[in-house]
Write a protein that holds these residues in place. Structure first.
Motif, PDB file in Angstrom:
ATOM      1  N   TRP A 118      -1.615   1.648   8.739  1.00  0.00           N
ATOM      2  CA  TRP A 118      -1.577   3.115   9.140  1.00  0.00           C
ATOM      3  C   TRP A 118      -0.182   3.041   9.950  1.00  0.00           C
ATOM      4  CZ3 TRP A 118      -4.094   8.064   8.962  1.00  0.00           C
ATOM      5  CH2 TRP A 118      -5.369   8.128   7.972  1.00  0.00           C
ATOM      6  N   GLU A 119       0.770   3.960   9.904  1.00  0.00           N
ATOM      7  CA  GLU A 119       2.040   3.805  10.619  1.00  0.00           C
ATOM      8  C   GLU A 119       1.673   3.942  12.143  1.00  0.00           C
ATOM      9  OE1 GLU A 119       4.014   7.013   8.559  1.00  0.00           O
ATOM     10  OE2 GLU A 119       5.279   5.498   7.620  1.00  0.00           O
ATOM     11  N   ILE A 176       0.908  -1.125  -0.040  1.00  0.00           N
ATOM     12  CA  ILE A 176      -0.107   0.164   0.132  1.00  0.00           C
ATOM     13  C   ILE A 176       0.869   1.194  -0.058  1.00  0.00           C
ATOM     14  CG2 ILE A 176      -1.637   1.438   1.222  1.00  0.00           C
ATOM     15  CD1 ILE A 176      -2.833  -1.622   2.195  1.00  0.00           C
ATOM     16  N   GLN A 177       0.638   2.124  -0.974  1.00  0.00           N
ATOM     17  CA  GLN A 177       1.343   3.372  -1.091  1.00  0.00           C
ATOM     18  C   GLN A 177       0.788   4.586  -0.067  1.00  0.00           C
ATOM     19  OE1 GLN A 177       1.905   3.870  -5.252  1.00  0.00           O
ATOM     20  NE2 GLN A 177       3.366   2.518  -5.400  1.00  0.00           N
ATOM     21  N   GLY A 178       1.076   4.492   1.126  1.00  0.00           N
ATOM     22  CA  GLY A 178       0.572   5.519   1.923  1.00  0.00           C
ATOM     23  C   GLY A 178      -0.311   4.947   3.197  1.00  0.00           C
ATOM     24  N   SER A 179      -1.090   5.456   3.728  1.00  0.00           N
ATOM     25  CA  SER A 179      -1.995   4.609   4.547  1.00  0.00           C
ATOM     26  C   SER A 179      -3.076   3.961   4.171  1.00  0.00           C
ATOM     27  CB  SER A 179      -2.528   5.761   5.641  1.00  0.00           C
ATOM     28  OG  SER A 179      -1.704   6.644   6.035  1.00  0.00           O
ATOM     29  N   ASN A 201      -6.300   4.718   2.980  1.00  0.00           N
ATOM     30  CA  ASN A 201      -6.690   5.661   4.222  1.00  0.00           C
ATOM     31  C   ASN A 201      -7.760   4.915   4.949  1.00  0.00           C
ATOM     32  OD1 ASN A 201      -5.143   7.473   3.113  1.00  0.00           O
ATOM     33  ND2 ASN A 201      -6.654   8.289   1.487  1.00  0.00           N
TER      34      ASN A 201
END
Lengths: 203, 279
Positions: free
Chosen positions: A164-165, A125-128, A148
């Motif tokens: 998500w981080e 996944i590129q991002g959250s 997201n």
């Protein structure tokens, strides 16, 4: 109390006799369960996941709630965690023989293969976002991701993992593979199986 | 082996990611021997052609160009003889931005996150250089955009930060300050609006002060994930709001991070960007 036979004036509602009020009470009691269901359905917000996409797009922030609510339930203390014991014979990380195990073996070959593919997809996944094992309309288990806080639409979420981080950074820093390897030890396969059997995550 | 000369590297060849060298050793100092005994020792010397933190050797460009020559073609395709991307050094020490941004965050952010984007970009460009069909090229677009954006954005970010000792946080009178006051009312109002807009990003992303070349004014813009700021905007200041940029220190309290970072924004660099954009 028994139906009054004499026309006694009610003290609470002086315009009516006790007999009339008694009859009204009986009718009300009989119809209350039906009335209750109607009222609950009228007041309960519709299942947001089933709304058309155009409407969903404007309410994205609230889907945080759906995804995380599903998440907490599909985690469970590991079976070896003495403080929590196990839930009815299952523990986190334990996949017992049954419909879920059968479906996983059918669609992925093995649990290990599922985990490998799931982790690869989720890391990608590129991002959250979220990694999901879902039951699609044709009855197959499929791995998918959402960006997201987008929820799963048009299929039943069986297992969801937050990537998500904030879900792992304090413990695993940037090493997502370690987090994803670890989380399988606390996945609540019992809850996942219930979702599969009932074809719904709203249990 | 007998005492003799140190092994001499007699030849090296490339094999995949590693370099294999052949070394020979001869023992020639034994007085009892009639002639030197030559021993050939194959020494596999694994030299990683790229390091995790420093300069990248142009491995990919050698491979691709060699293949191109072998095939009788000398065309340049994207990435084949193009520069290979490297992780830029930070202009300051990892702890230079404390207490506003911790050394732990700076080190992870630079050596792990940014390095991963560099590696990913190099890999994507290498694959793009080998792609022959349009579908293959399209399939690589998201990797190029994500890793390329990550590299571009972070390279910009390190320079837009500076320790207080080098002027971080200090906006001197000049064209940038004047433009901010003109377009936002005051510097404080600008910071407030910037922080609110950036904190409101749903997911990962970046907050930017950009100069809109079409409208000739400063605007606050956000981009999602690692999307860079593109035309018509020229980036003046950029702030990373991915959770890895602040979580270890500020946890979920984004407003605290955004309030703190203004103490280390390199306004001198920002003004350079502004001057270049408004030339």
């Amino acid at each position: 109390m028994d139906r009054p036979t004499q026309p006694i004036r009610s003290r609470l509602f002086p315009n009516y006799s006790q007999t009339i009020l008694h009859d009204v009470a009986i009718i009300f009691k009989q119809f209350w369960p039906f009335l209750n269901t109607i009222l609950k359905r009228a007041v309960r917000p519709p299942k947001i996941c089933h709304r058309p996409l155009a409407v969903i797009g404007s309410h994205k922030a609230s889907y945080c709630h759906i995804n995380h609510s599903l998440f907490w339930k599909n985690l469970a203390p590991h079976a070896s965690n003495a403080a929590y014991g196990s839930t009815g014979g299952w523990g986190g990380g334990v996949l017992k023989p049954g419909p879920l195990a059968d479906a996983i073996n059918r669609d992925f070959g093995s649990l290990e293969e599922l985990q490998k593919q799931f982790n690869a997809a989720t890391i990608g996944i590129q991002g959250s976002g979220w990694g999901w094992l879902v039951l699609d309309k044709s009855g197959r288990l499929v791995i998918t991701t959402t960006p997201n806080q987008d929820p799963v639409i048009d299929s039943v979420p069986i297992i969801g993992v937050d990537i998500w981080e904030h879900a792992f950074y304090l413990q695993y820093k940037n090493v997502k593979p370690d987090y994803l390897a670890a989380i399988w030890h606390v996945i609540n396969f019992e809850e996942a199986e219930k979702r599969l059997v009932h074809k719904s995550a709203n249990l | 082996m007998d005492v003799g000369r140190w092994p001499m590297i007699s030849g090296c060849g490339r094999a995949s990611h590693d370099v294999i060298c052949v070394a020979t050793s001869s023992s020639s100092f034994s007085s009892t021997a009639s002639k030197p005994q030559k021993r050939t020792v194959i020494v596999a010397v694994s030299i990683r052609m790229y390091s995790l933190a420093r300069t990248t050797v142009a491995r990919s460009s050698i491979t691709t160009t060699a293949r191109g020559l072998a095939a009788g073609r000398t065309r340049f395709v994207a990435g084949s003889a193009a520069s290979v991307h490297t992780l830029p050094d930070l202009p300051y020490a990892y702890d230079a931005l404390e207490p506003h941004i911790s050394a732990e965050i700076m080190k992870l952010h630079h050596t792990k996150h940014h390095q991963t984007y560099v590696n990913g970009l190099n890999a994507a460009e290498e694959s793009y250089g080998k792609a022959t069909t349009t579908q293959q090229k399209i399939a690589l677009q998201s990797a190029l955009k994500f890793n390329g954006g990550g590299h571009v954005n972070h390279s910009f970010f390190w320079k837009i930060l500076a320790p207080a000792s080098s002027g971080g946080g200090q906006l001197a009178d000049g064209p940038l300050k004047a433009a901010i006051e003109k377009d936002f009312g005051s510097v404080d109002a600008f910071k407030k609006q910037f922080n609110a807009t950036t904190a409101a990003i749903q997911g990962s992303g970046w907050g930017w002060l950009g100069y809109n070349k079409d409208r000739k004014k400063l605007e606050i813009v956000t981009t999602a994930n690692q999307d860079p700021l593109l035309a018509p905007h020229v980036p003046i200041i950029g702030v990373d709001i991915w959770e890895h940029a602040f979580y270890l220190q500020y946890k979920n309290v984004k407003p605290d991070y955004l309030a703190a970072i203004w103490n280390v924004v390199n306004f001198k660099q920002a003004e350079t960007h502004f001057r270049d954009a408004t030339k």
